[in-house]
Scaffold this motif. Sequence first.
Motif, PDB file in Angstrom:
ATOM      1  N   ALA A  54     -10.804  11.044   6.782  1.00  0.00           N
ATOM      2  CA  ALA A  54     -10.980   9.605   6.623  1.00  0.00           C
ATOM      3  C   ALA A  54     -12.267   9.138   7.287  1.00  0.00           C
ATOM      4  O   ALA A  54     -12.995   8.299   6.742  1.00  0.00           O
ATOM      5  N   THR A  70      -3.207   6.129   3.133  1.00  0.00           N
ATOM      6  CA  THR A  70      -3.770   7.388   2.647  1.00  0.00           C
ATOM      7  C   THR A  70      -4.000   8.367   3.789  1.00  0.00           C
ATOM      8  O   THR A  70      -4.204   9.557   3.574  1.00  0.00           O
ATOM      9  N   THR A  71      -4.002   7.863   5.016  1.00  0.00           N
ATOM     10  CA  THR A  71      -4.241   8.701   6.182  1.00  0.00           C
ATOM     11  C   THR A  71      -2.974   8.955   6.981  1.00  0.00           C
ATOM     12  O   THR A  71      -2.694  10.075   7.389  1.00  0.00           O
ATOM     13  N   ASP A 117      -3.655   2.535   7.287  1.00  0.00           N
ATOM     14  CA  ASP A 117      -4.158   3.102   6.041  1.00  0.00           C
ATOM     15  C   ASP A 117      -3.150   4.148   5.549  1.00  0.00           C
ATOM     16  O   ASP A 117      -3.030   5.219   6.140  1.00  0.00           O
ATOM     17  N   GLN A 132     -15.522   7.395   5.570  1.00  0.00           N
ATOM     18  CA  GLN A 132     -16.112   6.147   6.056  1.00  0.00           C
ATOM     19  C   GLN A 132     -17.612   6.305   6.269  1.00  0.00           C
ATOM     20  O   GLN A 132     -18.400   5.409   5.940  1.00  0.00           O
ATOM     21  N   LYS A 173       0.813  -1.216   0.000  1.00  0.00           N
ATOM     22  CA  LYS A 173       0.000   0.000   0.000  1.00  0.00           C
ATOM     23  C   LYS A 173       0.851   1.273   0.000  1.00  0.00           C
ATOM     24  O   LYS A 173       0.568   2.227  -0.697  1.00  0.00           O
TER      25      LYS A 173
END
Length: 275
Positions: free
Chosen positions: A161, A26-27, A24, A165, A2
């Motif tokens: 994030a 992306t966060t 994660d 969600q 990732k």
Amino acid sequence: MKNPIMCCALATLGVSQGKIDKLDPTTCHFYDLINEQHVALLWEQLVGRKSAQAVSQIEAAQVNWRQNHPDLADSLYFLAIVGASDKLIRSLQRNGVRTVSQLDDMIRQQMKMPIDWRKNPTENAALVQAYFDWKVTNQSELQRELETKPEVDLSVRLAQAANQQRTAARLQKWFGVEKIPKTLMAFLTLDFKKKDLLVSRLSGKTLQEIGDEHGLTRERVRQIIAKMVQQLPLFDDVEKYHKLVLTYDIQLDQFLNYTQGTEEIYTYLTPELSN
């Protein structure tokens, strides 16, 4: 992988792959984790559950980073970025190899290599050169991930994030999909809940006709379609003609003749859609 830089850096500092996989990318970035003072709280925010083991591993990684500040980008783990298998990396580590530079010296000096290496020596040697090439090309990315504080604060990214969600949960509830395309026409190709009602309305059928087909009252059909539209974003292809249709008294035939829009887009924009 990732976020290969973050994954390889954390693995080098002793964080298990199982814990890394829960993050994660992306966060959260390596810089965030390695400089966080409240690791337990951050982990719970990122993953949604507590983990004493994860906290212990990350805190140990922080100590290692502060005290030794190793050259992470020279770690053997980084060979995974160019395709080295976990089995090969573990085999090299068991034989005392810790860095790519050390491995390169062993190749140049024609030293005895582990069995897993000797199975494909030419291909494996090419991995080392491929990584050196990758490292040169991605030097700025390495520095940004390992040494630079992200421009957007972590708290803001966590809030974003969480909002994503919630949006995904809402879309899943209403349409049975986790993501909505940017255009109405792309959305209509998906298999979503109550699709037949919306498609029928966009094709020109009246609320009464749709209700008769599905055993619903006209009012119930209107409520469902209105609620669906309310949950949807402003599609790019709808926004493009939003002002034209709502400002001017343009008819469908004119819209189709003078624009690249479709009947579905035109109907979606008209106030009569859910009336």
